[in-house]
Motif scaffolding. Structure first.
Motif, PDB file in Angstrom:
ATOM      1  N   ALA A   1       0.877  -0.972   0.002  1.00 40.11           N
ATOM      2  CA  ALA A   1      -0.096  -0.029   0.179  1.00 40.11           C
ATOM      3  C   ALA A   1       0.819   1.166  -0.149  1.00 40.11           C
ATOM      4  CB  ALA A   1      -0.577   0.209   1.099  1.00 40.11           C
ATOM      5  N   GLY A   2       2.113   1.040   0.166  1.00 40.34           N
ATOM      6  CA  GLY A   2       3.041   2.181  -0.058  1.00 40.34           C
ATOM      7  C   GLY A   2       3.721   2.810   1.346  1.00 40.34           C
ATOM      8  N   VAL A   3       3.552   1.784   2.311  1.00 42.53           N
ATOM      9  CA  VAL A   3       4.356   2.565   3.816  1.00 42.53           C
ATOM     10  C   VAL A   3       5.560   1.453   3.973  1.00 42.53           C
ATOM     11  CG1 VAL A   3       3.650   2.341   6.308  1.00 42.53           C
ATOM     12  CG2 VAL A   3       2.080   2.793   4.853  1.00 42.53           C
ATOM     13  N   GLU A   4       6.717   2.574   4.336  1.00 42.36           N
ATOM     14  CA  GLU A   4       7.934   1.954   4.589  1.00 42.36           C
ATOM     15  C   GLU A   4       8.025   1.821   6.321  1.00 42.36           C
ATOM     16  OE1 GLU A   4      12.558   2.763   4.343  1.00 42.36           O
ATOM     17  OE2 GLU A   4      11.239   4.348   3.895  1.00 42.36           O
ATOM     18  N   LEU A   5       8.233   0.687   6.654  1.00 42.10           N
ATOM     19  CA  LEU A   5       8.438   0.644   8.372  1.00 42.10           C
ATOM     20  C   LEU A   5       9.785   0.855   8.624  1.00 42.10           C
ATOM     21  CD1 LEU A   5       6.334  -2.732   8.736  1.00 42.10           C
ATOM     22  CD2 LEU A   5       5.710  -0.356   9.222  1.00 42.10           C
ATOM     23  N   ILE A   6      10.138   1.728   9.553  1.00 40.13           N
ATOM     24  CA  ILE A   6      11.156   2.072  10.082  1.00 40.13           C
ATOM     25  C   ILE A   6      11.493   1.629  11.444  1.00 40.13           C
ATOM     26  CG2 ILE A   6      12.738   4.141  10.117  1.00 40.13           C
ATOM     27  CD1 ILE A   6      10.890   5.666   8.453  1.00 40.13           C
ATOM     28  N   GLY A   7      12.545   0.672  11.522  1.00 36.90           N
ATOM     29  CA  GLY A   7      12.933   0.115  12.883  1.00 36.90           C
ATOM     30  C   GLY A   7      13.677   1.289  13.779  1.00 36.90           C
ATOM     31  N   ASP A   8      13.760   0.766  15.082  1.00 35.27           N
ATOM     32  CA  ASP A   8      14.611   1.764  15.923  1.00 35.27           C
ATOM     33  C   ASP A   8      15.865   2.074  15.393  1.00 35.27           C
ATOM     34  OD1 ASP A   8      12.669   2.232  17.666  1.00 35.27           O
ATOM     35  OD2 ASP A   8      13.243   0.679  18.993  1.00 35.27           O
ATOM     36  N   GLY A   9      16.215   3.387  15.194  1.00 38.95           N
ATOM     37  CA  GLY A   9      17.718   3.528  14.683  1.00 38.95           C
ATOM     38  C   GLY A   9      18.040   3.247  13.412  1.00 38.95           C
ATOM     39  N   ALA A  10      16.909   2.968  12.387  1.00 37.99           N
ATOM     40  CA  ALA A  10      17.384   2.713  11.101  1.00 37.99           C
ATOM     41  C   ALA A  10      16.916   4.071  10.307  1.00 37.99           C
ATOM     42  CB  ALA A  10      16.359   1.391  10.642  1.00 37.99           C
ATOM     43  N   PRO A  11      17.745   4.153   9.343  1.00 40.80           N
ATOM     44  CA  PRO A  11      17.433   5.409   8.478  1.00 40.80           C
ATOM     45  C   PRO A  11      16.399   4.791   7.406  1.00 40.80           C
ATOM     46  CG  PRO A  11      19.430   3.977   7.699  1.00 40.80           C
ATOM     47  CD  PRO A  11      18.931   3.532   8.882  1.00 40.80           C
ATOM     48  N   SER A  12      15.771   5.771   7.078  1.00 43.91           N
ATOM     49  CA  SER A  12      14.596   5.695   5.819  1.00 43.91           C
ATOM     50  C   SER A  12      15.426   5.631   4.575  1.00 43.91           C
ATOM     51  CB  SER A  12      13.644   6.919   5.831  1.00 43.91           C
ATOM     52  OG  SER A  12      12.732   6.768   4.918  1.00 43.91           O
ATOM     53  N   THR A  13      14.992   4.608   3.918  1.00 42.22           N
ATOM     54  CA  THR A  13      15.755   4.192   2.789  1.00 42.22           C
ATOM     55  C   THR A  13      14.909   4.762   1.419  1.00 42.22           C
ATOM     56  OG1 THR A  13      14.627   1.965   2.401  1.00 42.22           O
ATOM     57  CG2 THR A  13      16.672   2.240   3.440  1.00 42.22           C
ATOM     58  N   ALA A  14      13.704   5.129   1.651  1.00 43.27           N
ATOM     59  CA  ALA A  14      13.056   5.639   0.507  1.00 43.27           C
ATOM     60  C   ALA A  14      12.533   7.233   0.575  1.00 43.27           C
ATOM     61  CB  ALA A  14      11.654   4.831   0.237  1.00 43.27           C
ATOM     62  N   SER A  15      12.051   7.724  -0.333  1.00 47.03           N
ATOM     63  CA  SER A  15      11.638   9.093  -0.117  1.00 47.03           C
ATOM     64  C   SER A  15      10.124   9.112  -0.102  1.00 47.03           C
ATOM     65  CB  SER A  15      11.832   9.874  -1.307  1.00 47.03           C
ATOM     66  OG  SER A  15      11.257   9.280  -2.597  1.00 47.03           O
ATOM     67  N   GLY A  16       9.433  10.272   0.517  1.00 48.86           N
ATOM     68  CA  GLY A  16       8.176  10.333   0.782  1.00 48.86           C
ATOM     69  C   GLY A  16       7.959  10.380   2.377  1.00 48.86           C
ATOM     70  N   ARG A  17       6.947  10.782   2.650  1.00 46.84           N
ATOM     71  CA  ARG A  17       6.239  11.018   4.096  1.00 46.84           C
ATOM     72  C   ARG A  17       6.634   9.924   4.953  1.00 46.84           C
ATOM     73  NH1 ARG A  17       4.309  15.874   4.130  1.00 46.84           N
ATOM     74  NH2 ARG A  17       3.463  16.590   2.012  1.00 46.84           N
TER      75      ARG A  17
END
Length: 83
Positions: free
Chosen positions: A59-75
């Motif tokens: 559906a377009g959601v990236e889950l970000i774990g504790d201390g992990a950088p976001s690898t994709a652009s977007g909100r």
């Protein structure tokens, strides 16, 4: 891993109610409700967790774990660490 708070935030970002998430993931509505009512990290069988994470990803959601950088652009949503 996914927390109940991440799950609720993901649904909110997508403008999706619990019933729609259940339909998209192939999980039952009571399962979605139980997961969201969890305290902290969601517990469940591996198959259910994979369906949930896969459905949110699709559906377009990236889950970000504790201390992990976001690898994709977007909100996205991330809570700051509270000391």
């Amino acid at each position: 891993m996914i927390t109940a708070a991440q799950m609720r935030a993901a649904r909110a970002l997508l403008g999706m109610d619990q019933r729609e998430l259940a339909e998209r993931t192939g999980l039952s509505l009571p399962t979605i409700q139980r997961m969201e009512a969890s305290d902290g990290v969601i517990r469940g069988n591996v198959d259910s967790l994979m369906k949930l994470i896969g459905g949110l990803d699709e559906a377009g959601v990236e889950l970000i774990g504790d201390g992990a950088p976001s690898t994709a652009s977007g909100r996205g949503v991330r809570l700051k660490f509270q000391s």
